[in-house]
Design a protein around this motif. Sequence first.
Motif, PDB file in Angstrom:
ATOM      1  N   VAL A  57       0.847  -1.202   0.000  1.00  0.00           N
ATOM      2  CA  VAL A  57       0.000   0.000   0.000  1.00  0.00           C
ATOM      3  C   VAL A  57       0.881   1.249   0.000  1.00  0.00           C
ATOM      4  O   VAL A  57       0.619   2.209  -0.734  1.00  0.00           O
ATOM      5  CB  VAL A  57      -0.979   0.000   1.197  1.00  0.00           C
ATOM      6  CG1 VAL A  57      -1.674   1.356   1.330  1.00  0.00           C
ATOM      7  CG2 VAL A  57      -2.013  -1.107   1.038  1.00  0.00           C
ATOM      8  N   ILE A  60       2.176   1.692  -3.467  1.00  0.00           N
ATOM      9  CA  ILE A  60       1.112   2.134  -4.369  1.00  0.00           C
ATOM     10  C   ILE A  60       0.837   3.621  -4.160  1.00  0.00           C
ATOM     11  O   ILE A  60       0.700   4.392  -5.118  1.00  0.00           O
ATOM     12  CB  ILE A  60      -0.169   1.288  -4.139  1.00  0.00           C
ATOM     13  CG1 ILE A  60       0.056  -0.154  -4.620  1.00  0.00           C
ATOM     14  CG2 ILE A  60      -1.380   1.913  -4.826  1.00  0.00           C
ATOM     15  CD1 ILE A  60      -1.010  -1.144  -4.169  1.00  0.00           C
ATOM     16  N   GLN A  61       0.795   4.043  -2.904  1.00  0.00           N
ATOM     17  CA  GLN A  61       0.533   5.457  -2.626  1.00  0.00           C
ATOM     18  C   GLN A  61       1.670   6.328  -3.145  1.00  0.00           C
ATOM     19  O   GLN A  61       1.431   7.397  -3.706  1.00  0.00           O
ATOM     20  CB  GLN A  61       0.328   5.660  -1.120  1.00  0.00           C
ATOM     21  CG  GLN A  61      -1.016   5.099  -0.668  1.00  0.00           C
ATOM     22  CD  GLN A  61      -1.170   5.093   0.833  1.00  0.00           C
ATOM     23  OE1 GLN A  61      -0.195   4.982   1.569  1.00  0.00           O
ATOM     24  NE2 GLN A  61      -2.402   5.206   1.292  1.00  0.00           N
ATOM     25  N   THR A  71      -2.066   5.052 -12.801  1.00  0.00           N
ATOM     26  CA  THR A  71      -2.178   4.929 -11.345  1.00  0.00           C
ATOM     27  C   THR A  71      -2.071   3.455 -10.954  1.00  0.00           C
ATOM     28  O   THR A  71      -2.197   2.562 -11.791  1.00  0.00           O
ATOM     29  CB  THR A  71      -3.525   5.460 -10.833  1.00  0.00           C
ATOM     30  OG1 THR A  71      -4.570   4.707 -11.449  1.00  0.00           O
ATOM     31  CG2 THR A  71      -3.695   6.928 -11.136  1.00  0.00           C
ATOM     32  N   GLU A  72      -1.835   3.244  -9.676  1.00  0.00           N
ATOM     33  CA  GLU A  72      -1.852   1.885  -9.156  1.00  0.00           C
ATOM     34  C   GLU A  72      -2.964   1.791  -8.124  1.00  0.00           C
ATOM     35  O   GLU A  72      -3.383   2.789  -7.542  1.00  0.00           O
ATOM     36  CB  GLU A  72      -0.500   1.534  -8.524  1.00  0.00           C
ATOM     37  CG  GLU A  72       0.600   1.427  -9.564  1.00  0.00           C
ATOM     38  CD  GLU A  72       1.895   0.835  -9.027  1.00  0.00           C
ATOM     39  OE1 GLU A  72       2.734   0.456  -9.844  1.00  0.00           O
ATOM     40  OE2 GLU A  72       2.069   0.769  -7.785  1.00  0.00           O
ATOM     41  N   SER A  73      -3.465   0.587  -7.894  1.00  0.00           N
ATOM     42  CA  SER A  73      -4.452   0.408  -6.841  1.00  0.00           C
ATOM     43  C   SER A  73      -4.299  -0.979  -6.229  1.00  0.00           C
ATOM     44  O   SER A  73      -3.596  -1.843  -6.763  1.00  0.00           O
ATOM     45  CB  SER A  73      -5.860   0.641  -7.380  1.00  0.00           C
ATOM     46  OG  SER A  73      -6.121  -0.223  -8.443  1.00  0.00           O
ATOM     47  N   ILE A  74      -4.954  -1.172  -5.115  1.00  0.00           N
ATOM     48  CA  ILE A  74      -4.855  -2.439  -4.392  1.00  0.00           C
ATOM     49  C   ILE A  74      -5.581  -3.510  -5.202  1.00  0.00           C
ATOM     50  O   ILE A  74      -6.775  -3.394  -5.444  1.00  0.00           O
ATOM     51  CB  ILE A  74      -5.483  -2.293  -2.985  1.00  0.00           C
ATOM     52  CG1 ILE A  74      -4.689  -1.283  -2.161  1.00  0.00           C
ATOM     53  CG2 ILE A  74      -5.559  -3.649  -2.291  1.00  0.00           C
ATOM     54  CD1 ILE A  74      -5.395  -0.850  -0.880  1.00  0.00           C
TER      55      ILE A  74
HETATM   56  C1  LIG Z   1      -4.148   5.425  -6.231  1.00  0.00           C
HETATM   57  O1  LIG Z   1      -4.816   6.322  -7.103  1.00  0.00           O
HETATM   58  C2  LIG Z   1      -6.001   5.805  -7.702  1.00  0.00           C
HETATM   59  C3  LIG Z   1      -6.534   6.829  -8.695  1.00  0.00           C
HETATM   60  O2  LIG Z   1      -6.596   8.099  -8.136  1.00  0.00           O
HETATM   61  C4  LIG Z   1      -7.020   5.454  -6.630  1.00  0.00           C
HETATM   62  O3  LIG Z   1      -8.170   4.894  -7.221  1.00  0.00           O
HETATM   63  C5  LIG Z   1      -6.411   4.459  -5.688  1.00  0.00           C
HETATM   64  O4  LIG Z   1      -7.306   4.193  -4.629  1.00  0.00           O
HETATM   65  C6  LIG Z   1      -5.104   4.978  -5.130  1.00  0.00           C
HETATM   66  N1  LIG Z   1      -4.559   3.911  -4.303  1.00  0.00           N
HETATM   67  C7  LIG Z   1      -4.015   4.112  -3.137  1.00  0.00           C
HETATM   68  C8  LIG Z   1      -3.621   2.921  -2.347  1.00  0.00           C
HETATM   69  O5  LIG Z   1      -3.827   5.210  -2.693  1.00  0.00           O
END
Ligand SMILES: *[C@@H]1O[C@H](CO)[C@@H](O)[C@H](O)[C@H]1NC(C)=O
Length: 369
Positions: A57, A60-61, A71-74
């Motif tokens: 996490v 990703i952030q 972008t990345e996400s979980i």
């Molecule tokens: C990363 O950015 C995307 C798009 O803004 C968002 O959907 C996602 O939740 C973010 N992930 C984290 C872990 O912050």
Amino acid sequence: MKVFIALALCVALASAATFQEEGFLSREFQLFEAKFAKKYASVAERQSRYNIFKQNVAKIQQHNLSGKSWTESISQFADMTHEEFVSQRLNGYVNMKKEGLGAAKAQEHIDIAALPESMDWRDKGVVTEVKDQGSCGSCWAFASVESIESYVAINNGSLMELSAQQITSCTPNELQCGGTGGCQGSIPQLGWTYVQLFGLVSEDDWPYQSGGNGASGSCDDSSDMNKAVTVRGYELLPRNDYNAILNHLATVGPLAVAVDASFWGFYGGGVFDGCPYDSNIVINHAVQMVGYGTDPDEGDYWIVRNSWGPSWGEDGYIRLKRNSTPQCGTDSTPLSGTACVNDGNDEQYVCGTCAVLFDVLYPIGATAL
Ligand SMILES: *[C@@H]1O[C@H](CO)[C@@H](O)[C@H](O)[C@H]1NC(C)=O
Ligand SMILES: *[C@@H]1O[C@H](CO)[C@@H](O)[C@H](O)[C@H]1NC(C)=O
């Protein structure tokens, strides 16, 4: 002074994002467990997965703050280390390292300027819903079956869901690569060759089951089964040929492609450009390319359908950066496991984002029976 302030701001943002409150992360982890139906064998196992999750996490952030074009996400892989992801989830494609399987189609002169600026075969109603291979290395079977579905729809006008399980369970490993085939990896060509000989049933008649247990399953393709389609073979496009691929997508249909998906685990959306060219490129995944287009901010892209379920990426898809003068690198990965009979281990010259232009092919004569 301005530079210093900007730098200080970046550091502040980054550390605010990195040092998350434990409560937030623990809630995120519970959501993750529920969404992806995670079950851990013990409390200790859960704790170690949670620790990996927290590190992912944070990464990703940090990526999301970096201003990249994607972008990345979980995703479902957020409780795995990068090494686990690559070795356990990208074991489904065996790079044969030679041209032998099928000859490249000769290309007539292609006038790129005459092609449409974008193409998306999803809009033509010839692409089925996104599938999920689960914890089985059957990406090659999915790339194979998705391509057959598309060409049957193009040739016969009916879009059907076909059995990835039949291809996973039944396609022989005739290249005698040690420990490969089924959930241990193969190539789409072998799937098409099998379907040419034996035909393929619908998904309803033989639903996919290997995703849960990672087992290839046993093959029962007796002749009284209700075969829905067949193919006449397949063709390769010339390697690393941007014009040939664009032309095929614009005028003929989707393509099966092999890629290096090592950095795709947390892709969340946007135009992906995260495969380096200067380190070894490892082709380890097979997917379906269904079109191309141009993003007003991020430029040209290929539209690629993955088989990691609809919650991954952009509803199961990834857009890969498309350069009309593609960059290239080398894949010098030795074959994993026992080498295949008669196979070389030569270094290969591979082009396009994540080597997407290197191994490009499609089934011919796909027909509903
Ligand atoms: C990363 O950015 C995307 C798009 O803004 C968002 O959907 C996602 O939740 C973010 N992930 C984290 C872990 O912050
Ligand atoms: C599908 O199309 C082929 C020719 O393109 C034709 O021979 C065949 O009969 C068609 N099958 C069905 C079920 O429509």
